[in-house]
Design an enzyme around this catalytic site. Structure first.
Site, PDB file in Angstrom:
ATOM      1  N   VAL A   1       0.860  -1.187   0.000  1.00 17.65           N
ATOM      2  CA  VAL A   1       0.000   0.000   0.000  1.00 17.65           C
ATOM      3  C   VAL A   1       0.893   1.233   0.000  1.00 17.65           C
ATOM      4  O   VAL A   1       1.954   1.241   0.612  1.00 17.65           O
ATOM      5  CB  VAL A   1      -0.955   0.063   1.220  1.00 17.65           C
ATOM      6  N   SER A   2       0.459   2.238  -0.736  1.00 22.45           N
ATOM      7  CA  SER A   2       1.151   3.528  -0.693  1.00 22.45           C
ATOM      8  C   SER A   2       0.473   4.394   0.362  1.00 22.45           C
ATOM      9  O   SER A   2      -0.552   4.009   0.936  1.00 22.45           O
ATOM     10  CB  SER A   2       1.071   4.218  -2.056  1.00 22.45           C
ATOM     11  N   THR A   3       1.029   5.565   0.590  1.00 22.01           N
ATOM     12  CA  THR A   3       0.412   6.490   1.548  1.00 22.01           C
ATOM     13  C   THR A   3      -0.992   6.866   1.094  1.00 22.01           C
ATOM     14  O   THR A   3      -1.931   6.930   1.891  1.00 22.01           O
ATOM     15  CB  THR A   3       1.265   7.760   1.692  1.00 22.01           C
TER      16      THR A   3
ATOM     17  N   ASP B   1      -2.965   5.034  -0.873  1.00 16.47           N
ATOM     18  CA  ASP B   1      -3.811   3.851  -0.704  1.00 16.47           C
ATOM     19  C   ASP B   1      -4.345   3.766   0.723  1.00 16.47           C
ATOM     20  O   ASP B   1      -5.508   3.444   0.956  1.00 16.47           O
ATOM     21  CB  ASP B   1      -3.022   2.569  -1.016  1.00 16.47           C
ATOM     22  N   GLN B   2      -3.462   4.063   1.675  1.00 11.06           N
ATOM     23  CA  GLN B   2      -3.852   3.984   3.079  1.00 11.06           C
ATOM     24  C   GLN B   2      -4.949   4.999   3.391  1.00 11.06           C
ATOM     25  O   GLN B   2      -5.903   4.713   4.118  1.00 11.06           O
ATOM     26  CB  GLN B   2      -2.633   4.216   3.972  1.00 11.06           C
TER      27      GLN B   2
END
Length: 230
Positions: free
Chosen positions: A4-6, A8-9
């Protein structure tokens, strides 16, 4: 492999849901789930081999292994990136599954067909983007718009109607004036003196030298093209 990317989070993409999907696929095929590589807060723009867990995955994976990801964009930056890596893994006897394409390994069957079709579409779209970019740059060049980078010698960038336009810094064509004086036999010092006295513009010797070098480079390039045509 989970990632997950920032962003995505923030959007609620869950590492847990990815792990659940991977576990279900492994159970469906009777695979032993040896390890889950979890990458948190890492952008998909970073190549797999440059991510901490991605690099570790690539170091450990070997012939006979199966790599599972819940979605293609968890592993790869782009579809073309996925196609290239899939060929490399296939040559090494490594299978992989992308849950958003197929729950079966992508080395045979309908999943592989769909994956190859998507790869062809990605290749076509990439070429179209390059063509559009090239056409856009050519149009800007014809309109004397600034293409970015360093300002060309003797030019300055001005903004007109929201567009960055190249204009001459001097009341004459710098390259043309220097070249004419060079052709009639003037030395660099004489060229500098002539332009200073004629236009009240003081040029550095290095600027004159670069202009002549650039002009000579263009002539050599044109001559080479003529030779190739003939």
């Amino acid at each position: 492999y989970c990632r997950v990317s920032t962003v995505d989070q923030v959007n609620g993409t869950s590492l847990e849901s990815q792990q659940d999907r991977i576990t279900a696929i492994a159970k469906l095929h009777g695979y032993e789930l040896v390890e889950i590589f979890i990458e948190g807060g890492v952008s998909g723009k970073i190549p797999l081999k440059h991510r901490e867990e991605g690099k570790r995955l690539l170091q450990l994976v070997q012939d006979g292994d199966v790599i599972i990801a819940s979605k293609m964009d968890r592993l790869f930056r782009s579809l073309s990136d996925a196609v290239a890596m899939s060929k490399k893994w296939q040559d090494c006897g490594i299978k992989f599954i992308l849950g958003d394409i197929s729950s079966d390994p992508l080395d045979n069957g309908m999943g592989r067909l769909f994956f190859n079709i998507m790869g062809a579409i990605a290749e076509f779209e990439r070429e179209r983007i390059l063509e559009r970019t090239k056409d856009g740059r050519e149009k800007k060049k014809q309109n004397n718009e600034f293409l970015g980078g360093r300002e060309p010698m003797g030019k300055k960038v001005v903004e007109i109607d929201g567009k960055k336009i190249l204009q001459s810094k001097y009341p004459f064509d710098l390259e043309k004036e220097i070249f004419i004086l060079h052709v009639i036999g003037c030395t660099i010092n004489e060229i500098r003196d002539q332009i200073e006295s004629g236009y009240n513009v003081l040029l550095a010797r290095s600027t004159i030298g670069r202009c002549l070098q650039k002009r000579n480079g263009k002539q050599e390039s044109n001559l080479q093209r003529l030779k190739e045509v003939s």
